[in-house]
Design a protein around this motif. Structure first.
Motif, short mmCIF file in Angstrom:
data_model
loop_
_atom_site.label_atom_id
_atom_site.label_comp_id
_atom_site.label_asym_id
_atom_site.label_seq_id
_atom_site.Cartn_x
_atom_site.Cartn_y
_atom_site.Cartn_z
N ASP A 25 19.97 43.36 -29.10
CA ASP A 25 21.04 42.42 -28.79
C ASP A 25 21.55 42.79 -27.40
O ASP A 25 22.20 43.81 -27.22
N LEU A 26 21.23 41.98 -26.41
CA LEU A 26 21.50 42.32 -25.02
C LEU A 26 22.98 42.30 -24.65
O LEU A 26 23.42 43.08 -23.80
N ALA A 27 23.74 41.41 -25.25
CA ALA A 27 25.14 41.25 -24.86
C ALA A 27 26.11 41.65 -25.97
O ALA A 27 27.32 41.60 -25.77
N TYR A 33 19.20 37.95 -27.03
CA TYR A 33 18.32 39.00 -27.53
C TYR A 33 17.13 39.22 -26.61
O TYR A 33 16.73 38.32 -25.88
N ALA A 34 16.57 40.41 -26.72
CA ALA A 34 15.25 40.72 -26.13
C ALA A 34 14.38 41.16 -27.29
O ALA A 34 14.82 41.94 -28.14
N GLY A 60 12.23 25.94 -34.29
CA GLY A 60 13.16 25.08 -33.57
C GLY A 60 14.55 25.66 -33.35
O GLY A 60 15.43 24.96 -32.88
N ASN A 61 14.75 26.92 -33.68
CA ASN A 61 16.07 27.53 -33.49
C ASN A 61 16.33 27.96 -32.05
O ASN A 61 17.48 28.22 -31.69
N MET A 62 15.29 28.05 -31.22
CA MET A 62 15.48 28.42 -29.82
C MET A 62 16.31 27.35 -29.12
O MET A 62 16.06 26.16 -29.27
N GLY A 63 17.29 27.80 -28.36
CA GLY A 63 18.13 26.86 -27.61
C GLY A 63 19.26 26.27 -28.44
O GLY A 63 20.14 25.61 -27.92
N GLY A 64 19.22 26.51 -29.73
CA GLY A 64 20.29 26.03 -30.62
C GLY A 64 21.03 27.21 -31.19
O GLY A 64 21.84 27.84 -30.51
N LEU A 66 19.79 30.05 -31.83
CA LEU A 66 19.36 31.20 -31.03
C LEU A 66 19.43 30.79 -29.56
O LEU A 66 18.59 30.03 -29.08
N HIS A 67 20.45 31.26 -28.87
CA HIS A 67 20.72 30.81 -27.51
C HIS A 67 19.70 31.32 -26.49
O HIS A 67 19.21 30.56 -25.67
N ALA A 68 19.40 32.63 -26.52
CA ALA A 68 18.49 33.19 -25.52
C ALA A 68 17.66 34.32 -26.12
O ALA A 68 18.18 35.17 -26.83
N LEU A 69 16.36 34.30 -25.80
CA LEU A 69 15.46 35.35 -26.26
C LEU A 69 14.50 35.71 -25.13
O LEU A 69 13.66 34.90 -24.74
N ALA A 70 14.67 36.91 -24.58
CA ALA A 70 13.74 37.43 -23.59
C ALA A 70 12.57 38.01 -24.37
O ALA A 70 12.74 38.95 -25.13
N LEU A 71 11.40 37.42 -24.23
CA LEU A 71 10.28 37.73 -25.10
C LEU A 71 9.16 38.46 -24.35
O LEU A 71 8.74 38.04 -23.28
N THR A 72 8.70 39.55 -24.96
CA THR A 72 7.52 40.26 -24.50
C THR A 72 6.54 40.29 -25.66
O THR A 72 6.93 40.64 -26.78
N THR A 73 5.30 39.87 -25.42
CA THR A 73 4.28 39.90 -26.46
C THR A 73 3.15 40.84 -26.05
O THR A 73 2.82 40.95 -24.88
#
Length: 78
Positions: A25-27, A33-34, A60-64, A66-73
């Motif tokens: 949780d970044l903030a 989140y990251a 479909g939860n991204m942008g709703g 779930l506001h922000a997700l910095a993603l590394t795969t």
């Protein structure tokens, strides 16, 4: 209502059962989140395709919710 990190992890695990997931949780607000997701499902796929798999898992939860997700795969050899 913000999305809980455990819910994010559960949704990704449902779609990618072998995934190893680390979420931060970044903030501290439950909205930013990251995540690092490692899965054999990513092998042979482009970075964009890998991210699409994760975003698809979030249904479909991204942008709703779930506001922000910095993603590394990361592709694993499993």
């Amino acid at each position: 209502m913000p999305m809980d990190a455990h819910e994010i992890e559960r949704m990704i695990k449902d779609a990618l059962p072998d995934a190893v997931i680390e979420i931060k949780d970044l903030a501290g607000d439950g909205n930013h989140y990251a995540a690092t997701v490692t899965s054999s499902a990513f092998k042979g796929k482009s970075r964009v395709q890998q991210h699409q798999l994760v975003y698809g898992a979030l249904k479909g939860n991204m942008g709703g919710v779930l506001h922000a997700l910095a993603l590394t795969t990361v592709a694993s050899d499993q």
